[in-house]
Design a protein around this motif. Structure first.
Motif, PDB file in Angstrom:
ATOM      1  N   PHE A 100       0.827  -1.203   0.000  1.00 31.15           N
ATOM      2  CA  PHE A 100       0.000   0.000   0.000  1.00 31.15           C
ATOM      3  C   PHE A 100       0.863   1.256   0.000  1.00 31.15           C
ATOM      4  O   PHE A 100       0.719   2.144   0.851  1.00 31.15           O
ATOM      5  N   GLN A 101       1.768   1.368  -0.977  1.00 33.00           N
ATOM      6  CA  GLN A 101       2.683   2.506  -1.022  1.00 33.00           C
ATOM      7  C   GLN A 101       1.934   3.831  -1.231  1.00 33.00           C
ATOM      8  O   GLN A 101       2.305   4.853  -0.669  1.00 33.00           O
ATOM      9  N   GLY A 102       0.887   3.799  -2.045  1.00 34.57           N
ATOM     10  CA  GLY A 102       0.104   5.012  -2.287  1.00 34.57           C
ATOM     11  C   GLY A 102      -0.556   5.515  -1.018  1.00 34.57           C
ATOM     12  O   GLY A 102      -0.553   6.712  -0.724  1.00 34.57           O
ATOM     13  N   VAL A 103      -1.126   4.602  -0.250  1.00 37.52           N
ATOM     14  CA  VAL A 103      -1.773   4.969   1.012  1.00 37.52           C
ATOM     15  C   VAL A 103      -0.723   5.494   1.995  1.00 37.52           C
ATOM     16  O   VAL A 103      -0.966   6.469   2.705  1.00 37.52           O
ATOM     17  N   LYS A 104       0.451   4.866   1.976  1.00 36.25           N
ATOM     18  CA  LYS A 104       1.528   5.308   2.864  1.00 36.25           C
ATOM     19  C   LYS A 104       1.950   6.735   2.528  1.00 36.25           C
ATOM     20  O   LYS A 104       2.174   7.556   3.414  1.00 36.25           O
ATOM     21  N   ARG A 105       2.050   7.058   1.229  1.00 35.15           N
ATOM     22  CA  ARG A 105       2.415   8.421   0.819  1.00 35.15           C
ATOM     23  C   ARG A 105       1.329   9.413   1.217  1.00 35.15           C
ATOM     24  O   ARG A 105       1.632  10.505   1.702  1.00 35.15           O
ATOM     25  N   TYR A 118       7.552  13.331  -0.745  1.00 35.57           N
ATOM     26  CA  TYR A 118       6.424  12.404  -0.925  1.00 35.57           C
ATOM     27  C   TYR A 118       5.783  12.604  -2.297  1.00 35.57           C
ATOM     28  O   TYR A 118       5.447  11.635  -2.977  1.00 35.57           O
ATOM     29  N   LEU A 119       5.601  13.851  -2.700  1.00 36.15           N
ATOM     30  CA  LEU A 119       4.976  14.129  -3.989  1.00 36.15           C
ATOM     31  C   LEU A 119       5.884  13.724  -5.143  1.00 36.15           C
ATOM     32  O   LEU A 119       5.415  13.233  -6.169  1.00 36.15           O
ATOM     33  N   GLN A 120       7.187  13.914  -4.976  1.00 35.59           N
ATOM     34  CA  GLN A 120       8.136  13.501  -6.005  1.00 35.59           C
ATOM     35  C   GLN A 120       8.145  11.981  -6.137  1.00 35.59           C
ATOM     36  O   GLN A 120       8.179  11.450  -7.235  1.00 35.59           O
ATOM     37  N   ASP A 121       8.085  11.270  -5.005  1.00 29.09           N
ATOM     38  CA  ASP A 121       8.039   9.817  -5.032  1.00 29.09           C
ATOM     39  C   ASP A 121       6.754   9.319  -5.699  1.00 29.09           C
ATOM     40  O   ASP A 121       6.743   8.268  -6.330  1.00 29.09           O
ATOM     41  N   ALA A 122       5.668  10.076  -5.548  1.00 31.32           N
ATOM     42  CA  ALA A 122       4.399   9.677  -6.173  1.00 31.32           C
ATOM     43  C   ALA A 122       4.487   9.793  -7.697  1.00 31.32           C
ATOM     44  O   ALA A 122       3.873   9.004  -8.419  1.00 31.32           O
ATOM     45  N   GLN A 123       5.271  10.759  -8.184  1.00 29.15           N
ATOM     46  CA  GLN A 123       5.420  10.923  -9.635  1.00 29.15           C
ATOM     47  C   GLN A 123       6.404   9.921 -10.222  1.00 29.15           C
ATOM     48  O   GLN A 123       6.311   9.565 -11.384  1.00 29.15           O
ATOM     49  N   ASN A 124       7.382   9.481  -9.416  1.00 26.74           N
ATOM     50  CA  ASN A 124       8.402   8.521  -9.852  1.00 26.74           C
ATOM     51  C   ASN A 124       8.361   7.295  -8.930  1.00 26.74           C
ATOM     52  O   ASN A 124       9.264   7.115  -8.138  1.00 26.74           O
ATOM     53  N   PRO A 125       7.354   6.455  -9.040  1.00 28.51           N
ATOM     54  CA  PRO A 125       7.176   5.367  -8.071  1.00 28.51           C
ATOM     55  C   PRO A 125       8.261   4.290  -8.115  1.00 28.51           C
ATOM     56  O   PRO A 125       8.472   3.595  -7.137  1.00 28.51           O
ATOM     57  N   HIS A 126       9.000   4.163  -9.211  1.00 27.94           N
ATOM     58  CA  HIS A 126       9.976   3.084  -9.314  1.00 27.94           C
ATOM     59  C   HIS A 126      11.404   3.536  -9.070  1.00 27.94           C
ATOM     60  O   HIS A 126      12.316   2.762  -9.203  1.00 27.94           O
ATOM     61  N   SER A 127      11.606   4.806  -8.729  1.00 32.95           N
ATOM     62  CA  SER A 127      12.975   5.276  -8.499  1.00 32.95           C
ATOM     63  C   SER A 127      13.334   5.300  -7.045  1.00 32.95           C
ATOM     64  O   SER A 127      12.610   5.004  -6.182  1.00 32.95           O
TER      65      SER A 127
END
Length: 96
Positions: A15-20, A87-96
């Motif tokens: 649940f990475q999206g929920v965590k973010r 957090y927002l940057q990680d949401a745009q680049n989920p695999h980095s």
């Protein structure tokens, strides 16, 4: 203070999206709370400077003691905003 148990559960169950979203929410709460605290700390500093208040046990101006707290509040706000951006940057680049 973080809820590591919840973070671990969300990470382990995909649940990475929920965590973010939870992370952004927590950081926004921190920005709101510490902005409120910083505002009133600076108002108190202004009042102490205008009145010339000193501490009761020494001749140190009372505003000096509150200034450290106000600076700490500002630093927490800055780091929380940085965390929101991450957090927002990680949401745009989920695999980095």
């Amino acid at each position: 203070m973080r809820l590591e148990l919840l973070d671990d559960f969300l990470s382990n169950h995909g649940f990475q999206g929920v965590k973010r979203i939870l992370g952004v929410f927590v950081e926004l709460c921190m920005v709101g709370f510490f902005s409120f605290m910083a505002y009133y700390a600076f108002r108190l500093i202004s009042s102490y400077i205008q009145k010339g208040t000193t501490s009761s046990t020494s001749s140190v101006p009372a505003w000096v003691l509150i200034l450290g707290m106000a600076i700490g509040f500002i630093l927490i706000i800055i780091f929380s905003i940085r965390n929101i951006a991450r957090y927002l940057q990680d949401a745009q680049n989920p695999h980095s």
